[in-house]
Write a protein that holds these residues in place. Structure first.
Motif, PDB file in Angstrom:
ATOM      1  N   ALA A   1     -10.082   3.857   2.797  1.00 15.73           N
ATOM      2  CA  ALA A   1     -11.154   4.783   3.203  1.00 15.73           C
ATOM      3  C   ALA A   1     -11.473   4.646   4.695  1.00 15.73           C
ATOM      4  CB  ALA A   1     -12.407   4.520   2.375  1.00 15.73           C
ATOM      5  N   GLN A   2     -11.004   3.574   5.328  1.00 15.97           N
ATOM      6  CA  GLN A   2     -11.251   3.373   6.755  1.00 15.97           C
ATOM      7  C   GLN A   2     -10.340   4.302   7.573  1.00 15.97           C
ATOM      8  OE1 GLN A   2     -10.987  -0.760   7.965  1.00 15.97           O
ATOM      9  NE2 GLN A   2     -11.624  -1.433   5.925  1.00 15.97           N
ATOM     10  N   PRO A   3     -10.748   4.608   8.799  1.00 19.67           N
ATOM     11  CA  PRO A   3      -9.883   5.408   9.669  1.00 19.67           C
ATOM     12  C   PRO A   3      -8.543   4.697   9.907  1.00 19.67           C
ATOM     13  CG  PRO A   3     -12.097   5.247  10.582  1.00 19.67           C
ATOM     14  CD  PRO A   3     -12.044   4.311   9.419  1.00 19.67           C
ATOM     15  N   LEU A   4      -7.495   5.479  10.083  1.00 20.39           N
ATOM     16  CA  LEU A   4      -6.149   4.939  10.259  1.00 20.39           C
ATOM     17  C   LEU A   4      -6.068   3.948  11.418  1.00 20.39           C
ATOM     18  CD1 LEU A   4      -3.199   4.930   9.384  1.00 20.39           C
ATOM     19  CD2 LEU A   4      -2.839   6.971  10.778  1.00 20.39           C
ATOM     20  N   ALA A   5      -6.688   4.259  12.528  1.00 22.64           N
ATOM     21  CA  ALA A   5      -6.646   3.356  13.694  1.00 22.64           C
ATOM     22  C   ALA A   5      -7.267   2.002  13.361  1.00 22.64           C
ATOM     23  CB  ALA A   5      -7.359   3.991  14.880  1.00 22.64           C
ATOM     24  N   ASP A   6      -8.341   1.991  12.587  1.00 23.59           N
ATOM     25  CA  ASP A   6      -8.982   0.735  12.193  1.00 23.59           C
ATOM     26  C   ASP A   6      -8.069  -0.067  11.274  1.00 23.59           C
ATOM     27  OD1 ASP A   6     -11.122   1.669  13.651  1.00 23.59           O
ATOM     28  OD2 ASP A   6     -12.446   1.962  11.921  1.00 23.59           O
ATOM     29  N   ARG A   7      -7.403   0.630  10.338  1.00 21.58           N
ATOM     30  CA  ARG A   7      -6.490  -0.064   9.424  1.00 21.58           C
ATOM     31  C   ARG A   7      -5.328  -0.682  10.182  1.00 21.58           C
ATOM     32  NH1 ARG A   7      -4.718   4.372   5.799  1.00 21.58           N
ATOM     33  NH2 ARG A   7      -6.112   5.740   6.915  1.00 21.58           N
TER      34      ARG A   7
ATOM     35  N   LEU B   1       0.812  -1.220   0.000  1.00 23.41           N
ATOM     36  CA  LEU B   1       0.000   0.000   0.000  1.00 23.41           C
ATOM     37  C   LEU B   1       0.845   1.271   0.000  1.00 23.41           C
ATOM     38  CD1 LEU B   1      -2.902  -1.053   2.388  1.00 23.41           C
ATOM     39  CD2 LEU B   1      -3.036  -0.614  -0.069  1.00 23.41           C
ATOM     40  N   ILE B   2       2.164   1.133  -0.074  1.00 16.89           N
ATOM     41  CA  ILE B   2       2.991   2.334  -0.223  1.00 16.89           C
ATOM     42  C   ILE B   2       2.577   3.008  -1.517  1.00 16.89           C
ATOM     43  CG2 ILE B   2       5.324   3.064  -0.863  1.00 16.89           C
ATOM     44  CD1 ILE B   2       6.379   1.309   1.371  1.00 16.89           C
ATOM     45  N   GLY B   3       2.354   4.308  -1.429  1.00 21.08           N
ATOM     46  CA  GLY B   3       1.866   5.036  -2.582  1.00 21.08           C
ATOM     47  C   GLY B   3       2.732   6.222  -2.946  1.00 21.08           C
ATOM     48  N   PRO B   4       2.203   7.058  -3.818  1.00 20.76           N
ATOM     49  CA  PRO B   4       2.986   8.190  -4.326  1.00 20.76           C
ATOM     50  C   PRO B   4       3.373   9.216  -3.259  1.00 20.76           C
ATOM     51  CG  PRO B   4       0.740   8.219  -5.209  1.00 20.76           C
ATOM     52  CD  PRO B   4       0.901   6.951  -4.461  1.00 20.76           C
TER      53      PRO B   4
ATOM     54  N   TYR C   1      -2.427 -18.013   0.054  1.00 16.47           N
ATOM     55  CA  TYR C   1      -1.811 -16.681  -0.053  1.00 16.47           C
ATOM     56  C   TYR C   1      -2.128 -16.053  -1.409  1.00 16.47           C
ATOM     57  CZ  TYR C   1       1.314 -12.877  -0.769  1.00 16.47           C
ATOM     58  OH  TYR C   1       1.785 -11.613  -1.081  1.00 16.47           O
ATOM     59  N   GLN C   2      -2.084 -16.821  -2.486  1.00 11.13           N
ATOM     60  CA  GLN C   2      -2.352 -16.261  -3.814  1.00 11.13           C
ATOM     61  C   GLN C   2      -3.779 -15.714  -3.908  1.00 11.13           C
ATOM     62  OE1 GLN C   2      -0.177 -15.462  -6.112  1.00 11.13           O
ATOM     63  NE2 GLN C   2       1.461 -16.351  -4.887  1.00 11.13           N
ATOM     64  N   HIS C   3      -4.751 -16.377  -3.265  1.00 13.47           N
ATOM     65  CA  HIS C   3      -6.126 -15.853  -3.246  1.00 13.47           C
ATOM     66  C   HIS C   3      -6.170 -14.544  -2.456  1.00 13.47           C
ATOM     67  CE1 HIS C   3      -7.019 -19.595  -5.042  1.00 13.47           C
ATOM     68  NE2 HIS C   3      -8.206 -19.818  -4.541  1.00 13.47           N
ATOM     69  N   PHE C   4      -5.524 -14.554  -1.291  1.00 12.20           N
ATOM     70  CA  PHE C   4      -5.462 -13.346  -0.465  1.00 12.20           C
ATOM     71  C   PHE C   4      -4.774 -12.221  -1.235  1.00 12.20           C
ATOM     72  CE2 PHE C   4      -2.876 -10.744   2.457  1.00 12.20           C
ATOM     73  CZ  PHE C   4      -3.892 -10.174   3.211  1.00 12.20           C
ATOM     74  N   ARG C   5      -3.678 -12.525  -1.909  1.00  8.44           N
ATOM     75  CA  ARG C   5      -2.928 -11.522  -2.659  1.00  8.44           C
ATOM     76  C   ARG C   5      -3.799 -10.901  -3.747  1.00  8.44           C
ATOM     77  NH1 ARG C   5       0.299 -10.370  -7.006  1.00  8.44           N
ATOM     78  NH2 ARG C   5       2.330  -9.429  -6.544  1.00  8.44           N
TER      79      ARG C   5
ATOM     80  N   TRP D   1     -10.527  -3.330  -3.340  1.00 11.38           N
ATOM     81  CA  TRP D   1     -10.191  -3.635  -1.953  1.00 11.38           C
ATOM     82  C   TRP D   1      -9.332  -2.523  -1.363  1.00 11.38           C
ATOM     83  CZ3 TRP D   1      -6.076  -4.008   1.262  1.00 11.38           C
ATOM     84  CH2 TRP D   1      -6.295  -4.616   2.504  1.00 11.38           C
ATOM     85  N   GLN D   2      -8.347  -2.083  -2.107  1.00  8.76           N
ATOM     86  CA  GLN D   2      -7.439  -1.052  -1.594  1.00  8.76           C
ATOM     87  C   GLN D   2      -8.181   0.253  -1.338  1.00  8.76           C
ATOM     88  OE1 GLN D   2      -3.831  -0.750  -3.899  1.00  8.76           O
ATOM     89  NE2 GLN D   2      -3.391  -2.933  -3.644  1.00  8.76           N
TER      90      GLN D   2
END
Length: 191
Positions: free
Chosen positions: A124-130, A64-67, A106-110, A118-119
């Motif tokens: 969109a969830q609050p940081l604490a929840d993530r 999830l590392i982004g720009p 793992y491949q299904h999860f990936r 999904w991302q």
């Protein structure tokens, strides 16, 4: 950090899993951890990038590392896999988890967590929840690893197929429980 700052290399390629978990770039502005580990990493990467190019390829823990992170750390994000032409050779760079085909769970999860839908929903969830979800997933993963009879490694045939598709002779990857140099056949290897 010291290696990043002192290496004589012209470039550094990080092949994922720099972080144990990454729940979104907004962790960098988390008021609960204003000078946390993530911020220290950004500072070290930014300092190193003053002297050499830094490249990052997503791993299974920090996909999830982004720009925003990339910009803050002064690094360039790479696709997985990435072809590198250097020294008269073609090298294929990958995190490697996409080639662990025998780990079907793992491949299904990936596939699920790498989907844009999904991302978007997760971010969109609050940081604490993530963070709570990430802790739970990490605990489940560690429990599976403790109970595993063997670890799935890169699928030999799929690895050779990737190399052939990119006309490369060497795959350099992470995500392995068997580090080392592995001959794959005549003229092909993985590291």
């Amino acid at each position: 950090e010291q290696h990043l700052l002192s290496t004589p290399a012209d470039a550094v390629f990080i092949l994922g899993d720099l972080f144990e978990v990454w729940v979104g770039d907004d962790v960098l502005s988390d008021p609960a951890q204003p000078a946390g580990f993530e911020a220290a990493c950004v500072k070290a990467l930014r300092s190193a990038a003053l002297h050499r190019s830094i490249f990052f390829l997503h791993g299974n823990r920090d996909f999830l590392i982004g720009p925003a992170f990339a910009q803050a750390a002064s690094l360039s994000l790479l696709a997985d896999p990435t072809l590198l032409e250097f020294g008269g050779k073609r090298w294929l760079l990958s995190h490697g988890d996409a080639l662990c085909l025998d780990d079907t769970d793992y491949q299904h999860f990936r596939a699920e967590v790498r989907s844009a839908a999904w991302q978007q929903a997760f971010l969109a969830q609050p940081l604490a929840d993530r963070k709570a979800v990430a802790r739970s997933l990490r605990e489940q993963s560690q429990a599976r690893q403790r109970n595993a009879l063997h670890y799935a490694d890169l699928h030999h045939g799929a690895t050779l197929d990737w190399l052939a598709q990119h006309r490369a002779s060497v795959l350099i990857h992470g995500h392995t429980h068997r580090p080392g140099d592995h001959a794959l056949g005549p003229g092909s290897s993985r590291m």
